[in-house]
Design a protein around this motif. Sequence first.
Motif, PDB file in Angstrom:
ATOM      1  N   TYR A   1       0.790  -1.223   0.000  1.00 14.34           N
ATOM      2  CA  TYR A   1       0.000   0.000   0.000  1.00 14.34           C
ATOM      3  C   TYR A   1       0.826   1.278   0.000  1.00 14.34           C
ATOM      4  CZ  TYR A   1      -3.932  -3.056   1.082  1.00 14.34           C
ATOM      5  OH  TYR A   1      -4.890  -4.036   1.044  1.00 14.34           O
ATOM      6  N   GLY A   2       2.129   1.176   0.172  1.00 11.22           N
ATOM      7  CA  GLY A   2       2.963   2.376   0.193  1.00 11.22           C
ATOM      8  C   GLY A   2       2.726   3.242   1.401  1.00 11.22           C
ATOM      9  N   ILE A   3       2.359   2.634   2.520  1.00 13.38           N
ATOM     10  CA  ILE A   3       2.087   3.408   3.732  1.00 13.38           C
ATOM     11  C   ILE A   3       3.016   2.955   4.854  1.00 13.38           C
ATOM     12  CG2 ILE A   3      -0.306   3.917   3.157  1.00 13.38           C
ATOM     13  CD1 ILE A   3      -1.201   1.631   4.885  1.00 13.38           C
ATOM     14  N   GLY A   4       3.332   3.875   5.753  1.00 20.91           N
ATOM     15  CA  GLY A   4       4.205   3.585   6.878  1.00 20.91           C
ATOM     16  C   GLY A   4       3.484   3.744   8.192  1.00 20.91           C
ATOM     17  N   GLU A   5       4.207   3.509   9.286  1.00 20.22           N
ATOM     18  CA  GLU A   5       3.583   3.531  10.605  1.00 20.22           C
ATOM     19  C   GLU A   5       3.007   4.897  10.942  1.00 20.22           C
ATOM     20  OE1 GLU A   5       4.490   1.989  15.150  1.00 20.22           O
ATOM     21  OE2 GLU A   5       6.143   2.198  13.724  1.00 20.22           O
ATOM     22  N   GLU A   6       3.673   5.970  10.535  1.00 22.44           N
ATOM     23  CA  GLU A   6       3.171   7.318  10.811  1.00 22.44           C
ATOM     24  C   GLU A   6       1.813   7.569  10.160  1.00 22.44           C
ATOM     25  OE1 GLU A   6       4.378  10.247  12.422  1.00 22.44           O
ATOM     26  OE2 GLU A   6       5.636   8.832  13.529  1.00 22.44           O
ATOM     27  N   ASP A   7       1.532   6.859   9.067  1.00 23.67           N
ATOM     28  CA  ASP A   7       0.280   7.089   8.341  1.00 23.67           C
ATOM     29  C   ASP A   7      -0.943   6.594   9.108  1.00 23.67           C
ATOM     30  OD1 ASP A   7       1.467   8.332   6.092  1.00 23.67           O
ATOM     31  OD2 ASP A   7       2.079   6.375   5.321  1.00 23.67           O
ATOM     32  N   PHE A   8      -0.742   5.779  10.138  1.00 23.72           N
ATOM     33  CA  PHE A   8      -1.873   5.401  10.978  1.00 23.72           C
ATOM     34  C   PHE A   8      -2.493   6.626  11.652  1.00 23.72           C
ATOM     35  CE2 PHE A   8       0.044   1.046  11.137  1.00 23.72           C
ATOM     36  CZ  PHE A   8      -1.080   0.340  10.734  1.00 23.72           C
ATOM     37  N   LEU A   9      -1.722   7.678  11.808  1.00 23.94           N
ATOM     38  CA  LEU A   9      -2.231   8.887  12.464  1.00 23.94           C
ATOM     39  C   LEU A   9      -3.390   9.505  11.696  1.00 23.94           C
ATOM     40  CD1 LEU A   9       1.153  10.591  13.476  1.00 23.94           C
ATOM     41  CD2 LEU A   9      -0.429   9.345  14.974  1.00 23.94           C
ATOM     42  N   SER A  10      -3.389   9.353  10.383  1.00 19.00           N
ATOM     43  CA  SER A  10      -4.456   9.934   9.553  1.00 19.00           C
ATOM     44  C   SER A  10      -5.174   8.839   8.765  1.00 19.00           C
ATOM     45  CB  SER A  10      -3.885  10.992   8.609  1.00 19.00           C
ATOM     46  OG  SER A  10      -2.776  10.486   7.877  1.00 19.00           O
ATOM     47  N   ALA A  11      -5.488   7.760   9.468  1.00 19.35           N
ATOM     48  CA  ALA A  11      -6.190   6.638   8.840  1.00 19.35           C
ATOM     49  C   ALA A  11      -7.567   6.454   9.466  1.00 19.35           C
ATOM     50  CB  ALA A  11      -5.375   5.360   8.988  1.00 19.35           C
ATOM     51  N   GLU A  12      -8.497   5.932   8.680  1.00 16.04           N
ATOM     52  CA  GLU A  12      -9.784   5.464   9.192  1.00 16.04           C
ATOM     53  C   GLU A  12      -9.897   4.010   8.769  1.00 16.04           C
ATOM     54  OE1 GLU A  12     -12.959   7.936   7.787  1.00 16.04           O
ATOM     55  OE2 GLU A  12     -12.237   9.703   8.852  1.00 16.04           O
ATOM     56  N   LEU A  13      -9.520   3.109   9.663  1.00 21.34           N
ATOM     57  CA  LEU A  13      -9.506   1.684   9.376  1.00 21.34           C
ATOM     58  C   LEU A  13     -10.498   0.985  10.303  1.00 21.34           C
ATOM     59  CD1 LEU A  13      -5.657   1.174   8.983  1.00 21.34           C
ATOM     60  CD2 LEU A  13      -7.364   1.216   7.154  1.00 21.34           C
ATOM     61  N   GLU A  14     -11.403   0.225   9.717  1.00 16.78           N
ATOM     62  CA  GLU A  14     -12.473  -0.424  10.457  1.00 16.78           C
ATOM     63  C   GLU A  14     -12.313  -1.935  10.394  1.00 16.78           C
ATOM     64  OE1 GLU A  14     -16.219   1.086   9.052  1.00 16.78           O
ATOM     65  OE2 GLU A  14     -15.511   3.169   9.073  1.00 16.78           O
ATOM     66  N   VAL A  15     -12.493  -2.585  11.520  1.00 21.17           N
ATOM     67  CA  VAL A  15     -12.416  -4.039  11.611  1.00 21.17           C
ATOM     68  C   VAL A  15     -13.837  -4.589  11.587  1.00 21.17           C
ATOM     69  CG1 VAL A  15     -11.589  -5.997  12.960  1.00 21.17           C
ATOM     70  CG2 VAL A  15     -10.311  -3.838  12.978  1.00 21.17           C
ATOM     71  N   VAL A  16     -14.121  -5.430  10.608  1.00 24.23           N
ATOM     72  CA  VAL A  16     -15.472  -5.964  10.407  1.00 24.23           C
ATOM     73  C   VAL A  16     -15.383  -7.470  10.169  1.00 24.23           C
ATOM     74  CG1 VAL A  16     -16.309  -3.788   9.439  1.00 24.23           C
ATOM     75  CG2 VAL A  16     -15.407  -5.544   7.907  1.00 24.23           C
ATOM     76  N   PRO A  17     -16.474  -8.202  10.344  1.00 22.47           N
ATOM     77  CA  PRO A  17     -16.444  -9.628  10.051  1.00 22.47           C
ATOM     78  C   PRO A  17     -16.089  -9.881   8.584  1.00 22.47           C
ATOM     79  CG  PRO A  17     -18.360  -9.106  11.361  1.00 22.47           C
ATOM     80  CD  PRO A  17     -17.752  -7.797  10.958  1.00 22.47           C
ATOM     81  N   ALA A  18     -15.232 -10.861   8.363  1.00 24.38           N
ATOM     82  CA  ALA A  18     -14.812 -11.187   7.000  1.00 24.38           C
ATOM     83  C   ALA A  18     -15.828 -12.120   6.343  1.00 24.38           C
ATOM     84  CB  ALA A  18     -13.436 -11.855   7.027  1.00 24.38           C
ATOM     85  N   GLY A  19     -15.986 -11.949   5.040  1.00 25.87           N
ATOM     86  CA  GLY A  19     -16.826 -12.861   4.280  1.00 25.87           C
ATOM     87  C   GLY A  19     -18.174 -12.284   3.908  1.00 25.87           C
ATOM     88  N   PRO A  20     -18.823 -12.901   2.911  1.00 27.57           N
ATOM     89  CA  PRO A  20     -20.092 -12.377   2.404  1.00 27.57           C
ATOM     90  C   PRO A  20     -21.282 -12.780   3.253  1.00 27.57           C
ATOM     91  CG  PRO A  20     -19.483 -14.356   1.195  1.00 27.57           C
ATOM     92  CD  PRO A  20     -18.352 -14.075   2.151  1.00 27.57           C
ATOM     93  N   ALA A  21     -22.374 -12.032   3.095  1.00 28.65           N
ATOM     94  CA  ALA A  21     -23.652 -12.427   3.676  1.00 28.65           C
ATOM     95  C   ALA A  21     -24.102 -13.719   3.020  1.00 28.65           C
ATOM     96  CB  ALA A  21     -24.688 -11.319   3.471  1.00 28.65           C
ATOM     97  N   ARG A  22     -24.822 -14.531   3.777  1.00 29.58           N
ATOM     98  CA  ARG A  22     -25.251 -15.839   3.278  1.00 29.58           C
ATOM     99  C   ARG A  22     -26.753 -16.012   3.479  1.00 29.58           C
ATOM    100  NH1 ARG A  22     -20.972 -19.615   3.568  1.00 29.58           N
ATOM    101  NH2 ARG A  22     -22.442 -21.086   2.610  1.00 29.58           N
ATOM    102  N   GLU A  23     -27.332 -16.941   2.702  1.00 34.84           N
ATOM    103  CA  GLU A  23     -28.704 -17.365   2.953  1.00 34.84           C
ATOM    104  C   GLU A  23     -28.713 -18.246   4.195  1.00 34.84           C
ATOM    105  OE1 GLU A  23     -30.968 -17.704  -1.238  1.00 34.84           O
ATOM    106  OE2 GLU A  23     -29.197 -18.997  -1.057  1.00 34.84           O
ATOM    107  N   LEU A  24     -29.757 -18.106   4.997  1.00 33.31           N
ATOM    108  CA  LEU A  24     -29.850 -18.825   6.260  1.00 33.31           C
ATOM    109  C   LEU A  24     -31.093 -19.713   6.256  1.00 33.31           C
ATOM    110  CD1 LEU A  24     -28.817 -19.219   9.210  1.00 33.31           C
ATOM    111  CD2 LEU A  24     -30.320 -17.338   9.859  1.00 33.31           C
ATOM    112  N   GLY A  25     -30.942 -20.916   6.767  1.00 28.97           N
ATOM    113  CA  GLY A  25     -32.050 -21.856   6.849  1.00 28.97           C
ATOM    114  C   GLY A  25     -32.072 -22.801   5.667  1.00 28.97           C
ATOM    115  N   LEU A  26     -32.522 -24.020   5.902  1.00 27.90           N
ATOM    116  CA  LEU A  26     -32.606 -24.996   4.818  1.00 27.90           C
ATOM    117  C   LEU A  26     -33.561 -24.526   3.729  1.00 27.90           C
ATOM    118  CD1 LEU A  26     -31.431 -27.766   4.081  1.00 27.90           C
ATOM    119  CD2 LEU A  26     -33.457 -28.817   5.130  1.00 27.90           C
ATOM    120  N   ASP A  27     -34.537 -23.704   4.131  1.00 29.83           N
ATOM    121  CA  ASP A  27     -35.485 -23.148   3.165  1.00 29.83           C
ATOM    122  C   ASP A  27     -34.977 -21.863   2.526  1.00 29.83           C
ATOM    123  OD1 ASP A  27     -35.594 -21.461   5.333  1.00 29.83           O
ATOM    124  OD2 ASP A  27     -37.716 -21.826   5.800  1.00 29.83           O
TER     125      ASP A  27
END
Length: 479
Positions: free
Chosen positions: A238-264
């Motif tokens: 990404y071409g970024i260094g440790e100092e760049d965390f100062l002006s970052a907006e990084l969000e941690v979210v669950p990985a993976g796509p939404a899925r259909e739920l239920g046998l039906d």
Amino acid sequence: MERKVAWNERSQEDLAAMEQLAEEYRWFISENKTERECTQAAIALAEAAGYKPLSRAIAEELPLQPGDKVWAQAKGKALILVHVGRAPMAQGLNILGAHIDSPRLDIKQNPLYEAQGLALLDTHYYGGIKNYQWVALPLALHGVVAKTDGTVVDVVIGEDETDPVFCVTDLLPHLGRAQLAKTGDKVVEGEDLDLLVGSFPAQAEAAEGEGEGVEADKPEAPKDPVKARFLQLLEEKYGIGEEDFLSAELEVVPAGPARELGLDRSMIIGYGQDDRVCAFTSLKAQLALAASPVVPDTTAVCVLVDKEEIGSVGATGMTSRFFENTMAEIMELAGESGMLLLRRGLEASRMLSSDVSAGFDPAYASVFEAKNSAYLGRGLVFNKYTGARGKSGSNDASAEYVARVRRVMDDAGVFFQTAELGKVDAGGGGTIAYIPAEYGMDVIDSGVAVLSMHAPWEVTSKIDVYEAYRGYEAFLRHM
């Protein structure tokens, strides 16, 4: 007054349309897990439907006529779509308002450290979460890093099948007796939600002159070799260094796509359905007007805002002047200039505060009042009031406005239900409804019933998503 189950009343044609909408919705929430991503995706969909940027109309002093469609955004994290109707805007607007932020973990400004051979990132949770739900599951990193040279780097790690993922570790039960004796809010402390990001140490670098016939010094190992390797990889990709965390907006979210739920396959499980299920259906309802050659009688507005989960604050939240200023600009271009006309228009407006409701969960029936609960499969939910206990912090819609909304839904054949957010003294919650209500406009909360609300993975019913879309479209066209 038990409401009908929508599944039993819809035709095969309706169910086919529902499945198509559900697939579009699953794609939307899988691809757009931050408010920035939602805003960008919504703008792309709006422009494909014929919307133009309001900024261009302002710059070129282009008058707005009935049928014109414009969009405006705030700092890449909030969006307003306006489809100009035939009636003067001073007579009122039909407004759908939802939020596009969701509970998550945010990376701190000075986050990176190494401990006992592991590299970790400090986080600060955002919104109301149960901390223990965020441990021991695959997590992805989304966001932007703004560099001092003016460039902004988009970051998404953990969503592609070939990507690595991250996690917050948990304590094994064999050693967890003291942990399990704690109350739920203390089982995992906020400061313990550190993201595990690496364990491979950087290789020691040989001193200058090695291999040139000069006796070389021993290779020097970095002080924190695992942290050093993590930073090397960040720089390479990404071409970024440790100092760049100062002006970052990084969000941690669950990985993976939404899925259909239920046998039906009747339900959807995915991250961020509070409140992107209402944001998506509101957006689709707004764009449905653009597909019709008929200009709406009343100007239709879709507002997608940020920061609801932490009080609707800041420049991109509903308490900002973004909505008011945007409508002032639009009314000016439509020939309705002046603060008085703006105030009249806002007071005369009607709004659905599109936000989710707590679905009745039989596993936790003791906190619900069954007659006044929302149920999966019974359609769009209306909450006359939210708030906590004595309706504290609530917008309480008037009886007359509720009656008008009922009539619109009945005339359009929309399945709907009414609900409260649990038993009177069990807790409560709020939405953006009380904020636009300060203009004097009529506002009521409406949305989709959700199970496991605010958990990393939330559950909705496909038929409720479909009824929400139909109800929102009916509101824009006929309210």
